[in-house]
Design a protein around this motif. Structure first.
Motif, PDB file in Angstrom:
ATOM      1  N   ILE A   6      -4.167 -95.451  58.686  1.00 49.42           N
ATOM      2  CA  ILE A   6      -5.237 -94.701  58.022  1.00 49.42           C
ATOM      3  C   ILE A   6      -5.926 -95.576  56.987  1.00 49.42           C
ATOM      4  N   THR A  20     -10.004 -86.508  60.635  1.00 49.36           N
ATOM      5  CA  THR A  20      -8.619 -86.460  60.197  1.00 49.36           C
ATOM      6  C   THR A  20      -8.414 -87.352  58.978  1.00 49.36           C
ATOM      7  N   SER A  21      -8.925 -88.576  59.030  1.00 47.95           N
ATOM      8  CA  SER A  21      -8.797 -89.490  57.907  1.00 47.95           C
ATOM      9  C   SER A  21      -9.516 -88.951  56.683  1.00 47.95           C
ATOM     10  N   VAL A  24      -7.403 -86.393  55.014  1.00 44.85           N
ATOM     11  CA  VAL A  24      -6.282 -87.002  54.300  1.00 44.85           C
ATOM     12  C   VAL A  24      -6.725 -87.476  52.930  1.00 44.85           C
ATOM     13  N   HIS A  27      -7.425 -84.665  50.549  1.00 48.28           N
ATOM     14  CA  HIS A  27      -6.151 -84.116  50.082  1.00 48.28           C
ATOM     15  C   HIS A  27      -5.558 -85.030  49.012  1.00 48.28           C
ATOM     16  N   SER A 110       3.593 -86.133  53.808  1.00 52.48           N
ATOM     17  CA  SER A 110       2.152 -86.024  54.046  1.00 52.48           C
ATOM     18  C   SER A 110       1.375 -86.091  52.739  1.00 52.48           C
ATOM     19  N   GLU A 113       1.426 -89.717  51.670  1.00 57.86           N
ATOM     20  CA  GLU A 113       0.504 -90.453  52.534  1.00 57.86           C
ATOM     21  C   GLU A 113      -0.929 -90.264  52.061  1.00 57.86           C
ATOM     22  N   ALA A 114      -1.291 -89.025  51.742  1.00 64.19           N
ATOM     23  CA  ALA A 114      -2.654 -88.732  51.297  1.00 64.19           C
ATOM     24  C   ALA A 114      -2.950 -89.408  49.965  1.00 64.19           C
ATOM     25  N   SER A 117      -3.229 -93.226  50.404  1.00 65.06           N
ATOM     26  CA  SER A 117      -4.485 -93.543  51.089  1.00 65.06           C
ATOM     27  C   SER A 117      -5.665 -93.424  50.135  1.00 65.06           C
TER      28      SER A 117
END
Length: 251
Positions: A6, A20-21, A24, A27, A110, A113-114, A117
């Motif tokens: 990502i 989707t990216s 993310v 979020h 998750s 990850e968000a 990113s």
């Protein structure tokens, strides 16, 4: 692997790679609102209790020359990669035992990850997503009358009228804008005596939130206010008790 993919897609293209990216990153921006109690992230931003996080991805750990890192982080060598940030955000005190960072961590993979990113996009040569400073907004718009009601339990330990004697805790009249540990005639804990600077709304926010850098070793025993709205309202009331405080002071 998904996290690295990502980040690669987002940094390596002029726009977001796909919906989707984008979701993310959005979020991640929402999660970062929690981090603003201690961190700014805009380019050239000042430090709060924690360091400014602009350009943190790829930066040497504990490397900003004008921030006083804890010994635990100074000993934690390496670079802030996606993997290192993910691990640290999960359980900061397990990765760097003794860190001043009081945040317990984010258990949800998750969510981590968000956030990682999002952090990856806040630096030189990246997208640099705009972030509203929700902490300053809250502190500038606190409800002093509600804060006065919230202050009621504090009166067990603190006086708040000009010239009133200290109780178990120091008199809080004029506390906003006052030098830390400077109320005349009060015996402060060794931890607070070591700290320099003044009580700004941001520092009070961290103290009330039970930031370890302030609270460890102090005599404070009250239950912290976990909601930012409560802290903002309480600090708004403390501002009313501090007629000499200048709103131009933000640090």
């Amino acid at each position: 692997m998904r996290l690295l993919l990502i980040i690669f897609l987002l940094i390596g293209t002029p726009g977001f790679a796909d919906e989707t990216s984008y979701a993310v990153i959005e979020h991640g921006r929402e999660i970062f609102n929690r981090c603003q109690n201690c961190h700014t992230i805009e380019e050239g931003g000042y430090h709060r209790i924690g360091p400014n996080l602009y350009g943190v991805m790829g930066r040497k750990i504990a490397s900003l020359p004008d921030f006083d890192y804890s010994p635990a982080l100074k000993e934690y060598s390496g670079v802030w990669t996606a993997e290192a940030l993910n691990s640290f955000i999960e359980r900061p005190n397990h990765v760097a035992m003794g860190t001043d960072m009081s945040f317990r961590g984010i258990n949800n993979p998750s969510d981590r990850e968000a956030l990682v990113s999002f952090l990856a996009l806040q630096g030189p040569g990246t997208i640099n997503i705009e972030v509203e400073d929700t902490l300053l907004q809250a502190l500038e718009n606190g409800d002093a009358e509600r804060g006065k009601r919230l202050f009621h339990p504090c009166q067990a330990c603190h006086s708040f009228n000009a010239g009133a004697a200290n109780k178990i805790g120091p008199n809080l009249y004029g506390v906003v804008g006052r030098e830390i540990a400077s109320s005349p005639g009060f015996g402060y804990s060794e931890q607070l005596v070591k700290l320099s600077g003044i009580w700004t709304p941001e520092r009070l926010n961290s103290f009330i939130f039970e930031e370890k850098k302030f609270r460890r070793g102090t005599h404070m025993a009250f239950r912290p206010f976990t909601e930012l709205s409560d802290r903002a309202d309480l600090i708004a009331w403390l501002k009313k008790l501090s007629p000499d405080y200048s709103e131009t002071i933000k640090r």
